[in-house]
Design a protein around this motif. Structure first.
Motif, short mmCIF file in Angstrom:
data_model
loop_
_atom_site.label_atom_id
_atom_site.label_comp_id
_atom_site.label_asym_id
_atom_site.label_seq_id
_atom_site.Cartn_x
_atom_site.Cartn_y
_atom_site.Cartn_z
N SER A 68 10.39 1.98 -9.19
CA SER A 68 9.33 1.20 -9.83
C SER A 68 9.02 -0.04 -9.02
O SER A 68 7.84 -0.39 -8.81
N GLU A 69 10.04 -0.73 -8.53
CA GLU A 69 9.83 -1.93 -7.74
C GLU A 69 9.17 -1.62 -6.40
O GLU A 69 8.34 -2.38 -5.91
N VAL A 70 9.52 -0.48 -5.82
CA VAL A 70 8.88 -0.06 -4.57
C VAL A 70 7.39 0.21 -4.83
O VAL A 70 6.53 -0.26 -4.09
N GLU A 71 7.10 0.95 -5.89
CA GLU A 71 5.71 1.28 -6.21
C GLU A 71 4.88 0.03 -6.48
O GLU A 71 3.69 -0.01 -6.17
N ARG A 72 5.49 -0.99 -7.06
CA ARG A 72 4.77 -2.22 -7.39
C ARG A 72 4.75 -3.23 -6.24
O ARG A 72 4.18 -4.31 -6.36
N MET B 34 0.82 -1.20 0.00
CA MET B 34 0.00 0.00 0.00
C MET B 34 0.86 1.27 0.00
O MET B 34 0.44 2.28 -0.53
N VAL B 35 2.04 1.18 0.59
CA VAL B 35 2.94 2.33 0.57
C VAL B 35 3.32 2.65 -0.87
O VAL B 35 3.31 3.81 -1.29
N GLY B 36 3.64 1.61 -1.63
CA GLY B 36 4.00 1.80 -3.03
C GLY B 36 2.88 2.43 -3.84
O GLY B 36 3.11 3.32 -4.66
N ASP B 37 1.65 1.96 -3.61
CA ASP B 37 0.49 2.54 -4.30
C ASP B 37 0.35 4.02 -3.97
O ASP B 37 0.08 4.84 -4.85
N GLN B 38 0.52 4.34 -2.70
CA GLN B 38 0.39 5.73 -2.27
C GLN B 38 1.49 6.60 -2.90
O GLN B 38 1.21 7.71 -3.35
N LEU B 39 2.70 6.08 -2.96
CA LEU B 39 3.79 6.82 -3.60
C LEU B 39 3.50 7.05 -5.08
O LEU B 39 3.70 8.15 -5.60
N ARG B 40 3.02 6.01 -5.75
CA ARG B 40 2.72 6.14 -7.18
C ARG B 40 1.62 7.18 -7.41
O ARG B 40 1.72 8.02 -8.30
N ARG B 41 0.57 7.14 -6.58
CA ARG B 41 -0.51 8.12 -6.74
C ARG B 41 0.01 9.55 -6.57
O ARG B 41 -0.36 10.45 -7.31
N ARG B 42 0.85 9.73 -5.57
CA ARG B 42 1.39 11.07 -5.32
C ARG B 42 2.30 11.51 -6.47
O ARG B 42 2.29 12.68 -6.86
N ARG B 43 3.07 10.59 -7.02
CA ARG B 43 3.94 10.92 -8.16
C ARG B 43 3.10 11.28 -9.37
O ARG B 43 3.36 12.27 -10.06
N HIS B 44 2.07 10.50 -9.63
CA HIS B 44 1.19 10.80 -10.76
C HIS B 44 0.47 12.13 -10.57
O HIS B 44 0.28 12.89 -11.53
N HIS B 45 0.04 12.41 -9.34
CA HIS B 45 -0.63 13.67 -9.04
C HIS B 45 0.28 14.86 -9.38
O HIS B 45 -0.20 15.91 -9.81
N ARG B 46 1.58 14.67 -9.22
CA ARG B 46 2.55 15.73 -9.52
C ARG B 46 2.98 15.69 -10.99
O ARG B 46 3.81 16.50 -11.42
N ASP B 47 2.44 14.75 -11.77
CA ASP B 47 2.82 14.57 -13.18
C ASP B 47 4.32 14.39 -13.35
O ASP B 47 4.93 14.96 -14.26
N GLU B 48 4.92 13.59 -12.48
CA GLU B 48 6.35 13.31 -12.57
C GLU B 48 6.57 11.91 -13.12
O GLU B 48 5.78 11.01 -12.88
N THR B 49 7.68 11.75 -13.81
CA THR B 49 8.07 10.43 -14.29
C THR B 49 8.83 9.70 -13.18
O THR B 49 9.27 10.32 -12.21
N LEU B 50 8.98 8.40 -13.36
CA LEU B 50 9.79 7.62 -12.43
C LEU B 50 11.20 8.21 -12.35
O LEU B 50 11.77 8.34 -11.27
N THR B 51 11.75 8.57 -13.49
CA THR B 51 13.11 9.09 -13.55
C THR B 51 13.26 10.38 -12.77
O THR B 51 14.23 10.57 -12.03
N ALA C 172 -1.83 8.41 5.39
CA ALA C 172 -2.66 8.10 4.22
C ALA C 172 -2.80 6.59 4.05
O ALA C 172 -3.89 6.10 3.74
N VAL C 173 -1.72 5.86 4.26
CA VAL C 173 -1.77 4.40 4.15
C VAL C 173 -2.67 3.83 5.25
O VAL C 173 -3.50 2.95 4.99
N ALA C 174 -2.55 4.34 6.47
CA ALA C 174 -3.39 3.87 7.58
C ALA C 174 -4.86 4.15 7.29
O ALA C 174 -5.72 3.29 7.53
N ASP C 175 -5.17 5.33 6.75
CA ASP C 175 -6.56 5.65 6.39
C ASP C 175 -7.09 4.67 5.34
O ASP C 175 -8.22 4.20 5.43
N GLU C 176 -6.26 4.37 4.37
CA GLU C 176 -6.66 3.45 3.31
C GLU C 176 -6.89 2.05 3.88
O GLU C 176 -7.85 1.37 3.50
#
Length: 91
Positions: free
Chosen positions: A32-36, A1-18, A63-67
């Motif tokens: 990428s492996e952390v997010e997955r 769930m931590v990885g999902d939360q990180l990915r959502r936040r990265r996407h919200h910022r319109d940032e690439t993995l790089t 946020a993870v605890a809430d989820e």
């Protein structure tokens, strides 16, 4: 769930993995492996990635605890009953 939360936040910022990985000081593959959910990063690594996303470790874990609370709360329609010694789920 931590990885999902990180990915959502990265996407919200319109940032690439790089971009995010570079700001966090990790490789894009590692991020990428952390997010997955394929890597279990240390709290220091999570804090570095969270910092690269302009969030704190406390905000992220909250946020993870809430989820978790939302996904573990049983809906009223999924009541479990015992009938004649067997369990039955009400749909």
């Amino acid at each position: 769930m931590v990885g999902d939360q990180l990915r959502r936040r990265r996407h919200h910022r319109d940032e690439t993995l790089t971009e995010t990985a570079g700001n966090a000081g990790v490789s894009p593959q590692y991020l990428s492996e952390v997010e997955r959910g394929l890597k279990e990063p240390s709290s220091e690594m999570i804090a570095a990635i969270a910092g690269a996303l302009d969030t704190s470790l406390i905000e992220l874990t909250s946020a993870v605890a809430d989820e978790l609370r939302q996904t573990t709360a049983a809906p009223a329609s999924a009541a479990v009953s015992v009938a004649r010694g067997a369990f039955a789920l009400a749909a």
